[in-house]
Write a protein that holds these residues in place. Structure first.
Motif, PDB file in Angstrom:
ATOM      1  N   GLU A 117       7.456   5.063   7.664  1.00 59.42           N
ATOM      2  CA  GLU A 117       7.235   3.846   8.451  1.00 59.42           C
ATOM      3  C   GLU A 117       8.578   3.171   8.706  1.00 59.42           C
ATOM      4  OE1 GLU A 117       4.007   1.597   6.897  1.00 59.42           O
ATOM      5  OE2 GLU A 117       4.256  -0.080   8.285  1.00 59.42           O
ATOM      6  N   HIS A 171       4.868   0.153  -0.189  1.00 56.46           N
ATOM      7  CA  HIS A 171       5.704  -0.913   0.342  1.00 56.46           C
ATOM      8  C   HIS A 171       4.933  -2.221   0.423  1.00 56.46           C
ATOM      9  CE1 HIS A 171       4.125   1.993   3.184  1.00 56.46           C
ATOM     10  NE2 HIS A 171       3.897   1.011   4.028  1.00 56.46           N
ATOM     11  N   HIS A 195       0.822  -1.213   0.000  1.00 55.28           N
ATOM     12  CA  HIS A 195       0.000   0.000   0.000  1.00 55.28           C
ATOM     13  C   HIS A 195       0.858   1.266   0.000  1.00 55.28           C
ATOM     14  CE1 HIS A 195       0.923  -1.090   4.235  1.00 55.28           C
ATOM     15  NE2 HIS A 195       1.080   0.222   4.379  1.00 55.28           N
TER      16      HIS A 195
END
Ligand code: M6P
Ligand code: ZN
Length: 187
Positions: A97, A136, A88
């Motif tokens: 992240e 990713h 996503h």
């Protein structure tokens, strides 16, 4: 006014976080994701395996707060293609992240909105910084469950649409007993 600090128990062997929210994705939940659609259909009809499980501890979507989750990505292939997570962009695309690999072997495909892709191999102890704007997806290239922890902003959100439609510009396959990252023939 202040939230209560909290601790959680992660079983390093199984990847399960106690008192978390469990999500299960079976192969049937991933229609259109794998290049070999015949192989996908056959495996769904035969055993419809669990491809991955997520154990998430999530807060309300508020700027500054953090979520985290473990993923247990099972070993397997659809045709030549290794099992992977859907992948996503973040709904707020500038949210970053961090991933920490705990067990098993695999890697991460990352991709810009323009389709420029990277592959980063992961083994226990690998930490990956996913910068803002990069989609990713993780891939299990081994023979045992691939387990990792992800930490992400509570307001990042998931944008699955683009990847569901087009996938990544690279795919990860096994050929002649080797792991190969090749151009996606459907891209
Ligand atoms: C990681 C995090 C989660 C994500 C999960 C599964 O744990 O990035 O936010 O949900 O992987 O990946 P996906 O949502 O792409 O299926
Ligand atoms: Zn993410």
């Amino acid at each position: 006014m202040y939230k209560e600090p909290a601790s959680f128990k992660l079983d390093i062997e199984s990847g399960v976080i106690e008192d978390s929210k469990r999500l299960v994705r079976r192969l049937s939940d991933m229609k259109g994701y794998f290049v070999d659609e015949e192989a996908w259909k056959e495996l769904v009809e035969k055993e419809n395996p669990v491809v991955y499980e997520v154990y998430a501890v999530e807060q309300e979507e508020r700027e500054g707060d953090l979520n985290f989750a473990t993923t247990i990505l099972y070993p397997g292939k659809v045709g030549k293609e290794f099992f992977f997570t859907k992948g996503h962009f973040h709904a707020k695309p500038d949210r970053a992240e961090v991933y920490v690999a705990l067990k098993g072997r695999g890697g991460m495909l990352l991709q810009t909105p323009e389709g420029e892709a990277r592959w980063i191999p992961m083994e226990p102890g690998t930490i990956i910084y996913v910068p803002p704007y990069w989609a990713h997806r993780t891939v299990n290239t081994g023979r045992e469950p691939f387990i990792f922890l992800a930490i992400y902003p509570a307001d990042a959100g998931h944008d699955y649409g683009t990847i569901a439609k087009k996938g990544f510009s690279k795919i990860v396959i096994e050929e002649d007993g080797e792991v190969k990252v090749i151009n996606n023939p459907r891209w």
